[in-house]
Design a protein around this motif. Structure first.
Motif, mmCIF file in Angstrom:
data_model
loop_
_atom_site.group_PDB
_atom_site.id
_atom_site.type_symbol
_atom_site.label_atom_id
_atom_site.label_comp_id
_atom_site.label_asym_id
_atom_site.label_seq_id
_atom_site.Cartn_x
_atom_site.Cartn_y
_atom_site.Cartn_z
ATOM 1 N N ASN A 420 0.805 -1.214 0.000
ATOM 2 C CA ASN A 420 0.000 0.000 0.000
ATOM 3 C C ASN A 420 0.840 1.267 0.000
ATOM 4 O O ASN A 420 0.377 2.313 -0.463
ATOM 5 C CB ASN A 420 -0.930 0.011 1.213
ATOM 6 N N LEU A 421 2.044 1.184 0.503
ATOM 7 C CA LEU A 421 2.912 2.365 0.578
ATOM 8 C C LEU A 421 3.073 3.019 -0.784
ATOM 9 O O LEU A 421 3.085 4.249 -0.885
ATOM 10 C CB LEU A 421 4.281 1.979 1.145
ATOM 11 N N ALA A 422 3.182 2.233 -1.850
ATOM 12 C CA ALA A 422 3.371 2.803 -3.182
ATOM 13 C C ALA A 422 2.275 2.405 -4.157
ATOM 14 O O ALA A 422 1.726 3.252 -4.860
ATOM 15 C CB ALA A 422 4.735 2.391 -3.738
ATOM 16 N N PHE A 423 1.939 1.116 -4.197
ATOM 17 C CA PHE A 423 1.068 0.652 -5.265
ATOM 18 C C PHE A 423 -0.405 0.863 -4.983
ATOM 19 O O PHE A 423 -1.248 0.549 -5.835
ATOM 20 C CB PHE A 423 1.369 -0.813 -5.581
ATOM 21 N N ASN A 424 -0.740 1.379 -3.817
ATOM 22 C CA ASN A 424 -2.064 1.934 -3.599
ATOM 23 C C ASN A 424 -1.988 3.453 -3.662
ATOM 24 O O ASN A 424 -2.703 4.086 -4.426
ATOM 25 C CB ASN A 424 -2.641 1.479 -2.258
ATOM 26 N N ALA A 425 -1.091 4.035 -2.897
ATOM 27 C CA ALA A 425 -1.014 5.494 -2.792
ATOM 28 C C ALA A 425 -0.635 6.161 -4.107
ATOM 29 O O ALA A 425 -1.122 7.249 -4.426
ATOM 30 C CB ALA A 425 -0.012 5.879 -1.704
ATOM 31 N N LEU A 426 0.229 5.536 -4.905
ATOM 32 C CA LEU A 426 0.777 6.194 -6.088
ATOM 33 C C LEU A 426 0.306 5.585 -7.404
ATOM 34 O O LEU A 426 0.713 6.056 -8.472
ATOM 35 C CB LEU A 426 2.312 6.149 -6.047
ATOM 36 N N LEU A 427 -0.531 4.568 -7.358
ATOM 37 C CA LEU A 427 -0.911 3.870 -8.583
ATOM 38 C C LEU A 427 -1.548 4.798 -9.604
ATOM 39 O O LEU A 427 -1.315 4.659 -10.804
ATOM 40 C CB LEU A 427 -1.872 2.717 -8.255
ATOM 41 N N TYR A 428 -2.345 5.762 -9.156
ATOM 42 C CA TYR A 428 -2.992 6.688 -10.083
ATOM 43 C C TYR A 428 -2.459 8.112 -9.953
ATOM 44 O O TYR A 428 -2.510 8.873 -10.922
ATOM 45 C CB TYR A 428 -4.511 6.668 -9.882
ATOM 46 N N SER A 429 -1.965 8.486 -8.788
ATOM 47 C CA SER A 429 -1.430 9.846 -8.653
ATOM 48 C C SER A 429 -0.103 10.008 -9.397
ATOM 49 O O SER A 429 0.164 11.059 -9.987
ATOM 50 C CB SER A 429 -1.246 10.205 -7.172
ATOM 51 N N TYR A 430 0.728 8.968 -9.425
ATOM 52 C CA TYR A 430 1.999 9.039 -10.147
ATOM 53 C C TYR A 430 1.793 9.198 -11.656
ATOM 54 O O TYR A 430 2.414 10.072 -12.282
ATOM 55 C CB TYR A 430 2.834 7.801 -9.826
ATOM 56 N N PRO A 431 0.899 8.425 -12.298
ATOM 57 C CA PRO A 431 0.653 8.656 -13.725
ATOM 58 C C PRO A 431 0.090 10.035 -14.033
ATOM 59 O O PRO A 431 0.412 10.612 -15.078
ATOM 60 C CB PRO A 431 -0.363 7.562 -14.083
ATOM 61 N N VAL A 432 -0.771 10.578 -13.166
ATOM 62 C CA VAL A 432 -1.280 11.935 -13.389
ATOM 63 C C VAL A 432 -0.122 12.921 -13.447
ATOM 64 O O VAL A 432 -0.115 13.861 -14.254
ATOM 65 C CB VAL A 432 -2.284 12.332 -12.280
ATOM 66 N N GLU A 433 0.883 12.702 -12.610
ATOM 67 C CA GLU A 433 2.052 13.580 -12.605
ATOM 68 C C GLU A 433 2.963 13.334 -13.808
ATOM 69 O O GLU A 433 3.505 14.278 -14.386
ATOM 70 C CB GLU A 433 2.839 13.368 -11.314
ATOM 71 N N VAL A 434 3.119 12.090 -14.190
ATOM 72 C CA VAL A 434 4.068 11.727 -15.246
ATOM 73 C C VAL A 434 3.556 12.128 -16.625
ATOM 74 O O VAL A 434 4.335 12.555 -17.484
ATOM 75 C CB VAL A 434 4.334 10.205 -15.202
ATOM 76 N N LEU A 435 2.246 12.019 -16.862
ATOM 77 C CA LEU A 435 1.682 12.199 -18.202
ATOM 78 C C LEU A 435 1.203 13.628 -18.427
ATOM 79 O O LEU A 435 0.357 14.125 -17.673
ATOM 80 C CB LEU A 435 0.507 11.240 -18.404
ATOM 81 N N PRO A 436 1.696 14.320 -19.463
ATOM 82 C CA PRO A 436 1.188 15.660 -19.781
ATOM 83 C C PRO A 436 -0.218 15.572 -20.364
ATOM 84 O O PRO A 436 -0.657 14.507 -20.817
ATOM 85 C CB PRO A 436 2.189 16.177 -20.828
ATOM 86 N N TYR A 437 -0.925 16.702 -20.393
ATOM 87 C CA TYR A 437 -2.334 16.689 -20.760
ATOM 88 C C TYR A 437 -2.623 16.000 -22.090
ATOM 89 O O TYR A 437 -3.533 15.150 -22.167
ATOM 90 C CB TYR A 437 -2.918 18.114 -20.791
ATOM 91 N N PRO A 438 -1.927 16.303 -23.197
ATOM 92 C CA PRO A 438 -2.332 15.735 -24.495
ATOM 93 C C PRO A 438 -2.318 14.211 -24.550
ATOM 94 O O PRO A 438 -3.075 13.618 -25.321
ATOM 95 C CB PRO A 438 -1.299 16.323 -25.473
ATOM 96 N N ILE A 439 -1.465 13.561 -23.759
ATOM 97 C CA ILE A 439 -1.408 12.092 -23.799
ATOM 98 C C ILE A 439 -1.845 11.466 -22.475
ATOM 99 O O ILE A 439 -1.645 10.271 -22.265
ATOM 100 C CB ILE A 439 0.012 11.600 -24.161
ATOM 101 N N ARG A 440 -2.454 12.253 -21.605
ATOM 102 C CA ARG A 440 -2.816 11.729 -20.279
ATOM 103 C C ARG A 440 -3.829 10.590 -20.396
ATOM 104 O O ARG A 440 -3.658 9.527 -19.787
ATOM 105 C CB ARG A 440 -3.356 12.852 -19.395
ATOM 106 N N ALA A 441 -4.885 10.789 -21.175
ATOM 107 C CA ALA A 441 -5.891 9.733 -21.308
ATOM 108 C C ALA A 441 -5.312 8.511 -22.027
ATOM 109 O O ALA A 441 -5.599 7.365 -21.657
ATOM 110 C CB ALA A 441 -7.108 10.263 -22.061
ATOM 111 N N LYS A 442 -4.498 8.735 -23.035
ATOM 112 C CA LYS A 442 -3.894 7.618 -23.759
ATOM 113 C C LYS A 442 -2.927 6.849 -22.862
ATOM 114 O O LYS A 442 -2.880 5.616 -22.883
ATOM 115 C CB LYS A 442 -3.177 8.123 -25.012
#
Length: 509
Positions: A420-442
């Motif tokens: 839970n330390l990473a793969f619950n807490a960061l599973l979706y928040s990390y991709p939101v940070e990593v992906l810029p808007y134009p390719i976020r949904a993709k």
């Protein structure tokens, strides 16, 4: 006579140099703006002193958190149903590959839905993506609770999986794109903790119904899986649309109005909102000036690295050993002599409560700990615990050491502390940070596809492996967790701190 036109090679080289200069200058400007934005965000009052922002976060509970609740409900429900005698009798005591198919079919539905995620949410908005997914899940839940044979049960779970990827993609995206810069890290990380809210509810509902002498022992939990989806279908429209989506679709004035109302409590001219809006508008409009087809995910070194991270995150989130417990806890407990249906249900419910506390604490830690540090502690900790769990299971089965068998139960709780330390807490928040808007949904589509594909393999293979070699099957996950730890160390990128737009510049520099 000298040629009046420069040579094509020189023109191309000069243009390339100028382009690099412009990009470098833009990166410096973004970093400067972001530094000022972070300074203003830190100085902003806490969310509970901003009435409109507090209202926004409260509305996210029925509007965004419920998709993860549905997925958590499903995992604990399938665990619980394996201890319900009427469910076992009704479906002919499913085990091995049949049991695996009943679980894995949800992932098949999810995989089939992933190609349609980006077109729906990018065209019609984040809220409609969530609503559509919730509507399909609601239909699936009703069919599941009404099933009269195996085929109907399988079809219902396919529908739940198909809808799940839409809602589970756009809910964390909408949270991340609506949240105040000061709160984004924690608020987005809290999304996945609601998985355990659903799991707790399902675990104790099945415990409460498991000894009912009729079909309602399993039909009640199955029908209740549709309830969160109905809540979301209504709740999502009490939330505003993503300001970033509005800007990208020519509605910049509406986006700014939302930012002023929610982030500045209606105070026009607020310095943080002005800076936040200007950064969003300049970066998104520049990025949206050209089309972003699927091949954009591999068009630049930065995007290829993002793609690799999405693939690894999707696979690691399912192949860390958690899949054994999420759907097959009953079989895991039987490998260490826990065969009482009542005790299995109690352990299932207690584990989900423990997980929720751990996941919530991990979400708040994201404001304090660096991302790579969280991932490294998580993977290394899971490796150590799973190796110890394998040893204890071996001692119980080979030497009849009951103390070692009981220790396996404790190891399950410790394992999930690190998971839970990473793969619950960061599973979706990390991709939101990593992906810029134009390719976020993709990018999220890739994450969902890899995660559900990995879960499909998990769900199908795990019961077969446990039936075939019992506790020795754990060695597979010990080896894989070692691979995960090395990959996190080598490839995961630090994203803590900057705004979403500034993080994009970090990858693309």
């Amino acid at each position: 006579m000298a040629n009046a036109n420069p040579e094509p090679e020189k023109e191309t080289g000069a243009s390339s140099d100028m382009l690099e200069h412009v990009r470098s200058k833009e990166d410096v400007e973004i970093r400067d703006v972001d530094a000022r934005l972070q300074e203003l965000a830190r100085a902003a009052p806490p969310f509970y002193k901003n009435r409109n922002l507090l209202t926004l976060y409260l509305l996210m509970i029925p509007g965004c958190l419920v998709p993860a609740v549905t997925l958590g409900f499903d995992g604990a429900m399938m665990n619980g149903l394996q201890a319900v005698e009427t469910w076992i009798d009704y479906f002919g005591n499913p085990s091995g590959s049949i049991l695996g198919l009943m679980t894995a079919i949800l992932s098949v539905g999810a995989i089939c839905g992933t190609p349609f995620i980006s077109p729906l949410g990018d065209r019609f908005g984040r809220r409609w993506g969530i609503w559509f997914g919730s509507a399909v899940m609601a239909v699936g839940g009703i069919i599941q609770g009404s099933s009269v044979h195996m085929a109907m049960f399988l079809v219902s779970r396919f529908f739940i999986g198909f809808g799940l990827v839409f809602a589970n993609t756009y809910a964390p995206i909408l949270i991340g794109e609506l949240a105040h810069p000061k709160d984004r890290q924690v608020v987005t990380s809290l999304y996945q903790t609601s998985w355990y809210v659903g799991a707790i509810a399902a675990a104790w509902v099945t415990f409460g119904t498991f000894d009912m002498p009729n079909e309602w022992a399993w039909r009640i939990p199955s029908l209740l899986q549709a309830l969160p989806a109905f809540i979301t279908m209504v709740g999502v429209f009490f939330l505003p649309e993503s300001p970033r989506w509005l800007i990208a679709n020519g509605r910049a004035a509406d986006a700014k109005k939302i930012l002023v109302e929610r982030h500045a409590n209606g105070c026009a001219g607020d310095p943080l909102v002005e800076l936040e809006y200007a950064e969003m508008k300049s970066v998104i409009e520049a990025d949206m000036a050209t089309e972003t087809p699927w091949k954009a995910l591999i068009a630049t070194p930065g995007n290829r690295r993002r793609l690799l991270l999405m693939i690894m995150l999707g696979c690691f989130s399912q192949w860390s050993g958690n899949g054994l417990v999420s759907y097959y806890l009953v079989q895991v407990l039987e490998t260490v002599g826990i065969s009482s249906r009542k005790n299995q249900s109690i352990i299932n419910g207690s584990l989900m409560i423990w997980n929720w506390f751990c996941a919530t604490g991990s979400a708040f830690l994201t404001a304090k700990i660096r991302r790579r540090t969280q991932f490294l502690i998580s993977t290394a900790g899971m490796l150590a615990i799973f190796a110890a769990q394998t040893l204890c299971a071996g001692l119980f089965n080979e030497s009849n050491n009951h103390a070692a068998g009981n220790t396996v139960i404790a190891m399950l709780f410790l394992f999930y502390t690190f998971y839970n330390l990473a793969f619950n807490a960061l599973l979706y928040s990390y991709p939101v940070e990593v992906l810029p808007y134009p390719i976020r949904a993709k990018g999220f589509s890739v994450l969902m596809f890899c995660g559900k594909a990995a879960n499909f393999v998990n769900a199908l293979v795990n019961p077969i492996g446990l039936d075939a070699i019992g506790w020795k099957y754990y060695f597979v996950y010990v080896g894989w967790l070692a691979v995960e730890t090395v990959c996190v160390y080598l490839y995961f990128v630090e994203t803590k701190g900057p705004s979403l737009e500034a993080i994009a510049a970090l990858f693309d520099k």
